[in-house]
Write a protein that holds these residues in place. Structure first.
Motif, mmCIF file in Angstrom:
data_model
loop_
_atom_site.group_PDB
_atom_site.id
_atom_site.type_symbol
_atom_site.label_atom_id
_atom_site.label_comp_id
_atom_site.label_asym_id
_atom_site.label_seq_id
_atom_site.Cartn_x
_atom_site.Cartn_y
_atom_site.Cartn_z
ATOM 1 N N ARG A 1 0.865 5.712 -3.951
ATOM 2 C CA ARG A 1 0.496 6.325 -2.294
ATOM 3 C C ARG A 1 -0.558 7.001 -2.025
ATOM 4 N N TYR A 2 -0.576 8.451 -2.318
ATOM 5 C CA TYR A 2 -1.723 9.351 -2.704
ATOM 6 C C TYR A 2 -3.116 8.211 -2.913
ATOM 7 N N LYS A 3 -3.318 7.243 -3.670
ATOM 8 C CA LYS A 3 -4.859 7.189 -3.493
ATOM 9 C C LYS A 3 -5.123 7.286 -5.151
ATOM 10 N N ASP B 1 0.761 -1.303 0.279
ATOM 11 C CA ASP B 1 -0.273 0.259 0.003
ATOM 12 C C ASP B 1 0.942 1.164 -0.144
ATOM 13 N N ASN B 2 0.779 2.412 -0.156
ATOM 14 C CA ASN B 2 0.864 3.834 -0.446
ATOM 15 C C ASN B 2 2.173 4.265 -1.280
ATOM 16 N N ASP C 1 -2.855 15.707 -1.267
ATOM 17 C CA ASP C 1 -3.384 14.616 -0.465
ATOM 18 C C ASP C 1 -3.475 15.776 0.615
#
Length: 258
Positions: A116-118, A56-57, A215
């Protein structure tokens, strides 16, 4: 845990390009509150690893050799890591949108930023890419053209030392500006070399620095609400400067990222 002869049977060797961390969770360094949640790694240190996979991220999960543990790392901080995050945007798509070439390093940072920031749904991706396409002149500019002298002695930007204005002028495709913002970005991603200034950030994190701003300003939530290009532009620009160009890139992005 440092690599040695017994590691030669492992999948590979990774070497820290900057002072970084081995993390127990795939989050920004600023979110690691407990001392035992990360191991500080000096530049140049090497580790053998048996397995690596996307996490994730924008992180990669690595299983270190010799049962030395499982950790999360930020791939751009390391040499020798052949597996990075999934490629959401490929070179052909990026170049079709920006109408300019994109380097392999830039493409890796773009995909790292997106993960990282979806910024992974169609509305988020279209708005993000169209805004940065306008702001960077179709990826022609990854740092501010002016010399930064206008930012000298700007305490609101944290520029308190002589030379801070030029050193911390706008970097990245949404220009990160000022010592204080550079420091916040450095803390968030765990890379002290960010404080080397504009050239390092523009070369290493042209997109991740923009994602950091995105973000912090809750842009994904705005995109999720059904925002128009004008709505997103106002949040990015504080007005509607270049709206027609931003709309042009958004329309292109909508045809590329369905």
């Amino acid at each position: 845990m440092e690599s040695n002869r017994s590691d030669m049977d492992s999948m590979g060797i990774i070497k820290a390009k900057v002072a970084t961390k081995l993390k127990l969770r795939p989050v920004d360094s600023a979110q690691l509150k407990l001392p035992n949640e990360a191991i500080d790694v000096p530049i140049g240190k090497t580790y053998g690893f048996d397995k690596a996979e996307p996490a994730d991220n924008g992180h990669v999960k690595v299983v270190l050799a010799a049962n030395s543990g499982t950790y999360f790392i930020f791939p751009s901080h390391w040499d020798g890591l052949t597996l990075t995050i999934a490629q959401i945007v490929n070179a052909n798509q990026a170049e079709a949108l920006f109408e300019n070439p994109i380097t392999n390093a830039q493409l890796q940072d773009l995909n790292s930023c997106i993960s990282r920031y979806k910024i992974t749904t169609a509305p988020r991706l279209r708005h993000f890419l169209s805004q940065i396409a306008h702001e960077s002149g179709g990826l022609q500019y990854t740092e501010e053209l002016a010399d930064g002298s206008e930012y000298e002695d700007r305490e609101d930007l944290g520029n308190v030392n002589p030379g801070d204005g030029p050193k911390y002028k706008g970097a990245g495709v949404i220009q990160l500006t000022g010592r204080a913002n550079y420091q916040a970005f450095s803390n968030a991603i765990g890379d002290p070399k960010v404080m080397d200034g504009v050239d390092y950030v523009a070369a290493t994190y042209p997109f991740t620095s923009a994602g950091f701003w995105w973000d912090n300003n809750d842009m994904n939530a705005l995109c999720d609400s059904g925002a128009s290009v004008a709505d997103v532009t106002f949040r990015v620009n504080g007005g509607y400067n270049g709206l027609d160009d931003r709309q042009y890139y958004y329309d292109k992005a909508s045809g590329i990222f369905a």
